[in-house]
Scaffold this motif. Sequence first.
Motif, PDB file in Angstrom:
ATOM      1  N   LEU A  50       0.832  -1.215   0.000  1.00 19.35           N
ATOM      2  CA  LEU A  50       0.000   0.000   0.000  1.00 19.35           C
ATOM      3  C   LEU A  50       0.862   1.259   0.000  1.00 19.35           C
ATOM      4  CD1 LEU A  50      -2.801  -1.129   2.443  1.00 19.35           C
ATOM      5  CD2 LEU A  50      -3.221   0.031   0.262  1.00 19.35           C
ATOM      6  N   ALA A  51       1.932   1.246   0.797  1.00 15.87           N
ATOM      7  CA  ALA A  51       2.822   2.418   0.868  1.00 15.87           C
ATOM      8  C   ALA A  51       3.454   2.695  -0.500  1.00 15.87           C
ATOM      9  CB  ALA A  51       3.895   2.196   1.932  1.00 15.87           C
ATOM     10  N   ASP A  52       3.792   1.639  -1.242  1.00 16.03           N
ATOM     11  CA  ASP A  52       4.399   1.807  -2.566  1.00 16.03           C
ATOM     12  C   ASP A  52       3.375   2.316  -3.582  1.00 16.03           C
ATOM     13  OD1 ASP A  52       6.831   0.987  -1.655  1.00 16.03           O
ATOM     14  OD2 ASP A  52       6.610  -1.093  -2.329  1.00 16.03           O
ATOM     15  N   ARG A  53       2.149   1.836  -3.486  1.00 19.09           N
ATOM     16  CA  ARG A  53       1.129   2.235  -4.460  1.00 19.09           C
ATOM     17  C   ARG A  53       0.554   3.629  -4.185  1.00 19.09           C
ATOM     18  NH1 ARG A  53      -3.454  -1.290  -4.713  1.00 19.09           N
ATOM     19  NH2 ARG A  53      -2.776  -2.357  -2.823  1.00 19.09           N
ATOM     20  N   TYR A  54       0.534   4.009  -2.901  1.00 22.15           N
ATOM     21  CA  TYR A  54      -0.028   5.313  -2.519  1.00 22.15           C
ATOM     22  C   TYR A  54       0.952   6.064  -1.619  1.00 22.15           C
ATOM     23  CZ  TYR A  54      -4.229   2.828  -4.004  1.00 22.15           C
ATOM     24  OH  TYR A  54      -5.141   2.088  -4.717  1.00 22.15           O
ATOM     25  N   PRO A  55       2.119   6.413  -2.146  1.00 23.47           N
ATOM     26  CA  PRO A  55       3.180   6.979  -1.295  1.00 23.47           C
ATOM     27  C   PRO A  55       2.812   8.302  -0.622  1.00 23.47           C
ATOM     28  CG  PRO A  55       3.754   7.144  -3.621  1.00 23.47           C
ATOM     29  CD  PRO A  55       2.530   6.294  -3.543  1.00 23.47           C
ATOM     30  N   GLU A  56       1.859   9.027  -1.186  1.00 29.14           N
ATOM     31  CA  GLU A  56       1.501  10.310  -0.578  1.00 29.14           C
ATOM     32  C   GLU A  56       0.371  10.177   0.421  1.00 29.14           C
ATOM     33  OE1 GLU A  56       1.126  13.340  -3.539  1.00 29.14           O
ATOM     34  OE2 GLU A  56       3.267  13.026  -3.953  1.00 29.14           O
ATOM     35  N   ARG A  57      -0.345   9.083   0.366  1.00 30.77           N
ATOM     36  CA  ARG A  57      -1.527   8.951   1.224  1.00 30.77           C
ATOM     37  C   ARG A  57      -1.404   7.900   2.312  1.00 30.77           C
ATOM     38  NH1 ARG A  57      -6.634   7.686  -1.970  1.00 30.77           N
ATOM     39  NH2 ARG A  57      -7.544   8.111   0.062  1.00 30.77           N
ATOM     40  N   CYS A  58      -0.736   6.773   2.021  1.00 30.10           N
ATOM     41  CA  CYS A  58      -0.667   5.667   2.981  1.00 30.10           C
ATOM     42  C   CYS A  58       0.753   5.576   3.524  1.00 30.10           C
ATOM     43  CB  CYS A  58      -1.080   4.363   2.317  1.00 30.10           C
ATOM     44  SG  CYS A  58      -2.734   4.446   1.592  1.00 30.10           S
ATOM     45  N   LEU A  59       0.935   6.036   4.756  1.00 31.14           N
ATOM     46  CA  LEU A  59       2.275   6.172   5.320  1.00 31.14           C
ATOM     47  C   LEU A  59       2.569   5.029   6.303  1.00 31.14           C
ATOM     48  CD1 LEU A  59       1.873   8.865   3.971  1.00 31.14           C
ATOM     49  CD2 LEU A  59       2.549  10.015   6.073  1.00 31.14           C
ATOM     50  N   PRO A  60       3.683   4.327   6.086  1.00 29.28           N
ATOM     51  CA  PRO A  60       3.955   3.153   6.912  1.00 29.28           C
ATOM     52  C   PRO A  60       4.751   3.470   8.186  1.00 29.28           C
ATOM     53  CG  PRO A  60       5.570   3.274   5.143  1.00 29.28           C
ATOM     54  CD  PRO A  60       4.670   4.485   4.997  1.00 29.28           C
ATOM     55  N   MET A  61       4.436   2.719   9.230  1.00 29.46           N
ATOM     56  CA  MET A  61       5.249   2.729  10.453  1.00 29.46           C
ATOM     57  C   MET A  61       6.002   1.394  10.499  1.00 29.46           C
ATOM     58  SD  MET A  61       2.502   3.892  13.335  1.00 29.46           S
ATOM     59  CE  MET A  61       1.091   4.918  12.916  1.00 29.46           C
ATOM     60  N   MET A  62       6.953   1.303  11.404  1.00 33.15           N
ATOM     61  CA  MET A  62       7.597   0.017  11.610  1.00 33.15           C
ATOM     62  C   MET A  62       7.693  -0.264  13.093  1.00 33.15           C
ATOM     63  SD  MET A  62       8.816  -2.830  10.761  1.00 33.15           S
ATOM     64  CE  MET A  62       8.212  -2.544   9.100  1.00 33.15           C
ATOM     65  N   GLY A  63       7.258  -1.469  13.487  1.00 36.25           N
ATOM     66  CA  GLY A  63       7.340  -1.848  14.893  1.00 36.25           C
ATOM     67  C   GLY A  63       6.745  -3.216  15.136  1.00 36.25           C
ATOM     68  N   LEU A  64       6.954  -3.700  16.342  1.00 34.50           N
ATOM     69  CA  LEU A  64       6.387  -4.978  16.769  1.00 34.50           C
ATOM     70  C   LEU A  64       5.304  -4.705  17.814  1.00 34.50           C
ATOM     71  CD1 LEU A  64       6.346  -8.105  16.968  1.00 34.50           C
ATOM     72  CD2 LEU A  64       8.201  -7.914  18.654  1.00 34.50           C
ATOM     73  N   HIS A  65       4.073  -5.093  17.489  1.00 33.81           N
ATOM     74  CA  HIS A  65       2.904  -4.898  18.341  1.00 33.81           C
ATOM     75  C   HIS A  65       3.026  -5.802  19.577  1.00 33.81           C
ATOM     76  CE1 HIS A  65      -1.274  -5.114  19.614  1.00 33.81           C
ATOM     77  NE2 HIS A  65      -1.669  -4.307  18.640  1.00 33.81           N
ATOM     78  N   PRO A  66       2.695  -5.272  20.777  1.00 37.24           N
ATOM     79  CA  PRO A  66       2.880  -6.083  21.991  1.00 37.24           C
ATOM     80  C   PRO A  66       2.093  -7.393  22.012  1.00 37.24           C
ATOM     81  CG  PRO A  66       1.592  -4.091  22.453  1.00 37.24           C
ATOM     82  CD  PRO A  66       2.176  -3.925  21.086  1.00 37.24           C
ATOM     83  N   ALA A  67       0.927  -7.417  21.358  1.00 37.19           N
ATOM     84  CA  ALA A  67       0.146  -8.653  21.357  1.00 37.19           C
ATOM     85  C   ALA A  67       0.783  -9.723  20.471  1.00 37.19           C
ATOM     86  CB  ALA A  67      -1.292  -8.375  20.910  1.00 37.19           C
ATOM     87  N   TYR A  68       1.798  -9.331  19.687  1.00 38.84           N
ATOM     88  CA  TYR A  68       2.507 -10.282  18.828  1.00 38.84           C
ATOM     89  C   TYR A  68       3.845 -10.695  19.436  1.00 38.84           C
ATOM     90  CZ  TYR A  68      -0.833  -9.318  15.071  1.00 38.84           C
ATOM     91  OH  TYR A  68      -1.985  -9.204  14.308  1.00 38.84           O
ATOM     92  N   VAL A  69       4.104 -10.277  20.671  1.00 38.58           N
ATOM     93  CA  VAL A  69       5.351 -10.642  21.342  1.00 38.58           C
ATOM     94  C   VAL A  69       5.200 -12.043  21.935  1.00 38.58           C
ATOM     95  CG1 VAL A  69       6.847 -10.144  23.303  1.00 38.58           C
ATOM     96  CG2 VAL A  69       6.059  -8.270  21.850  1.00 38.58           C
ATOM     97  N   ASN A  70       6.119 -12.930  21.556  1.00 36.00           N
ATOM     98  CA  ASN A  70       6.120 -14.293  22.109  1.00 36.00           C
ATOM     99  C   ASN A  70       7.553 -14.819  22.082  1.00 36.00           C
ATOM    100  OD1 ASN A  70       6.585 -15.119  19.403  1.00 36.00           O
ATOM    101  ND2 ASN A  70       4.382 -15.156  19.035  1.00 36.00           N
TER     102      ASN A  70
END
Length: 268
Positions: A50-70
Amino acid sequence: MMLIDTHAHIYDSQFANDQESMLRHADSQQISQIWMPNCARETIAGMMDLADRYPERCLPMMGLHPAYVNETVEAELATVEDQLNRHAFMAVGEIGLDFYWDMSFVDRQFMAFETQLRWAAIHKLPVSMHTRSGHDRNAFAEAADLIEKLALPGLTGIFHCFVGTLDEAKRAIQLGFKLGIGGVATFKNGGLDKVLPHVGLEHLVLETDAPYLAPVPYRGKRNEPAYIRLIAQRVADLKQINLDDVARHTTANARALLPTLYANLLPS
Ligand SMILES: [Zn+2]
């Protein structure tokens, strides 16, 4: 009018069949940007597409969500670190503490949270924070304690899906953070009707958390960025001001958090 959805998982499989029309719908409601929080390795490809197709509108973050920590937390964090060095993300997120579901990895949640807060400070990026209480533990308070203890220079961001008390709102503001206001503000027993009238507009940003937490009258259904408008209207009603003021201020607040590269994408 210009609105920003500061937290939406629009890469979710619930949008697989109508991504384009969902984005058109958002456009028709003057949603200029949609910020996408990452969850884990499995969500990166869909988000970056999505970020590649809509670079001005859909802005990506990067991180690991706590509910996915295992038990795979080390490998997950290695990926986050590698991605942060590779791409220009708009924030580190979503990160934080989740005491609602599973408490078996709480120590590792704290480790992942602290590690990622430090990376945000190093990369000079804001954070999008998830703090969900449960098992008689207050995730907001424990996150605020950690942020206070670390005292990382320049660290700022959003307490995403803020549902706390007025005292907690004041504490978040004192720490230099914004409150992410979403669909819960429209819920009858959401509690924000007692908080928002007493919090200045300069401390608020808007979010849907799509596909979750749809505002009234769509409560319980799939949420989408276009519904930001309903949340903005609810904030306006609670504060007895007009929708344009809510839009103008919350958009300016969100823009102020953005790294220059992304802030420049918005019309002034
Ligand atoms: Zn989220």
